[in-house]
Design an enzyme around this catalytic site. Structure first.
Site: not given
Ligand code: NAD
Ligand code: TYD
Length: 342
Positions: A123-125, A148, A152
């Site tokens: 992630t970019d975070e 988090y 990562k």
């Molecule tokens: P999500 O929370 O929707 O899904 C996570 C999945 O992992 C779930 O299906 C959960 O059951 C499974 N899981 C959790 N712990 C586990 C374990 N111990 N063993 C096996 N399975 C397990 O997450 P997401 O948003 O789909 O993100 C997927 C990946 O992409 C993550 O690594 C996250 O850091 C990365 N990512 C997400 C975003 C975003 O905006 N959502 C952006 C950049 C990177």
């Molecule tokens: P989020 O989807 O939690 O992603 P991340 O914090 O990983 O970027 O949140 C996106 C942005 O929205 C972040 O700046 C936090 C803000 N946010 C709110 O203002 N209200 C909310 O209820 C949530 C969940 C996030």
């Protein structure tokens, strides 16, 4: 080819599996997923009956199950993680276990299995908050600010160490904020859309000026599939959305598209350690030849339409105990800290 996908019942993993089985008829997918609160078999219900897909329910931090699930796989695409910043602030333990320890278990198993590619999805975070107009490049140092992001970043370092120490063909991808179908309705975008559909207010943290770069999940999974084929082992690829918006701007975009009154946006206390701005430079991925397909407006419209037509998917998640407990805990924490004497 047979590949192991971890976390394939989650938001991005399920979109990746659907994309892969559609676009790569020769590929078989083993999905190792523990089915935590964020893992939902409904996300891949449309694949039931497809003999190229197999779900193993298990934990990535258990070496025995990981070894069994990975047997015979040529590549690993690792999505499984605890992924929500707010939860990591309340309880970092599961983030360390899954994101850090679980990643190392997978790397060790991949080495034993001699896999040809290991895509570590990050992630970019991990770059931390980026001031001014700068965009993070893959060479930037990591300054994670939430538990988090720190977990990562640790997993990115372990993935890189497996390449440097053992020559495991690891590639790291770092993407910006995703949105699209099947995103658990605790994250900003689906929470906003589903609250508006229920005529409930959306809680906007702090002054609403935090900037995020929005990436459609369908572009993200296509980029990961591309990197799996064309990426160079040992390299890192940023995957940005090219749509930087302040949270306030995003809310008014969504509100206007859904014809919702401004009164449904509620200012609430800020998230502790809330990163001000993420921004990615993804020219390295573009130079590799990847082309993004979805303009933001089209992707947002598709996403809103999906949540409109699928209340049977998101309503049970919002009504479930886990979801309510989480918000109640967060609310109680805030009221307690607000009522403490100074
Ligand atoms: P999500 O929370 O929707 O899904 C996570 C999945 O992992 C779930 O299906 C959960 O059951 C499974 N899981 C959790 N712990 C586990 C374990 N111990 N063993 C096996 N399975 C397990 O997450 P997401 O948003 O789909 O993100 C997927 C990946 O992409 C993550 O690594 C996250 O850091 C990365 N990512 C997400 C975003 C975003 O905006 N959502 C952006 C950049 C990177
Ligand atoms: P989020 O989807 O939690 O992603 P991340 O914090 O990983 O970027 O949140 C996106 C942005 O929205 C972040 O700046 C936090 C803000 N946010 C709110 O203002 N209200 C909310 O209820 C949530 C969940 C996030």
């Amino acid at each position: 080819m047979k590949i192991l996908v971890t976390g394939g019942l989650g938001f991005i993993g399920s979109n990746f599996i659907r994309y892969t089985l559609k676009n790569s008829p020769e590929t078989h997918v083993v999905n190792l997923d523990l089915q935590t609160y964020a893992g939902n078999p409904e996300n891949l219900k449309d694949l039931s009956g497809d003999k190229r897909y197999f779900w193993v329910r298990g934990d990535i931090s258990e070496p025995a199950i990981v070894g069994q699930a990975m047997a015979g796989c040529e590549a690993v695409v690792h999505f499984a993680a605890e992924s929500h910043v707010d939860r990591s602030i309340l309880d970092p333990g599961p983030f360390l276990k899954t994101n850090v320890f679980g990643t190392q278990v997978l790397l060790d198993a991949a080495r034993a299995e001699k896999v040809k590619r290991f895509i570590h999805v990050s992630t970019d975070e991990v770059y931390g908050s980026i001031p001014g107009r700068r965009r993070s490049t893959e060479k930037d140092p990591l300054f994670p600010n939430s538990p988090y992001a720190a977990s990562k970043a640790a997993s990115d370092h372990l993935a890189r160490a497996a390449f440097m120490t053992h020559g495991l063909p690891v590639i790291i991808t770092r993407a910006s904020n995703n949105f699209g179908p099947y995103q658990y309705p605790e994250k900003a975008m689906p929470l906003m859309i589903t609250n508006f559909l229920e005529n409930k207010s959306y809680p906007l943290y702090g002054d609403g000026l935090n900037v995020r770069d929005w990436l459609y999940v369908k572009d993200h999974v296509a980029a990961i599939a591309y990197v799996l084929r064309k990426g160079v082992p040992g390299e890192i690829y940023n995957i940005g959305g090219d749509t930087s918006l302040k949270n306030k701007e995003l809310v008014s975009y969504v509100r206007k598209m859904m014809e919702i009154s401004p009164s449904l946006v509620a200012s609430v206390p800020d998230r502790p350690g809330h990163d001000r701005r993420y921004a990615l430079n993804d020219s390295k991925l573009r130079k590799l030849g990847f082309k993004f397909q979805y303009p933001f407006e089209k992707a947002l419209k598709e996403t809103i339409d999906w949540y409109k037509t699928c209340p049977s998917w998101w309503k049970p998640l919002k009504e479930s105990g886990g979801y309510r407990d989480y918000y109640q805990k967060q609310y109680l924490k805030k009221s307690v800290s607000l009522s403490l004497p100074s």
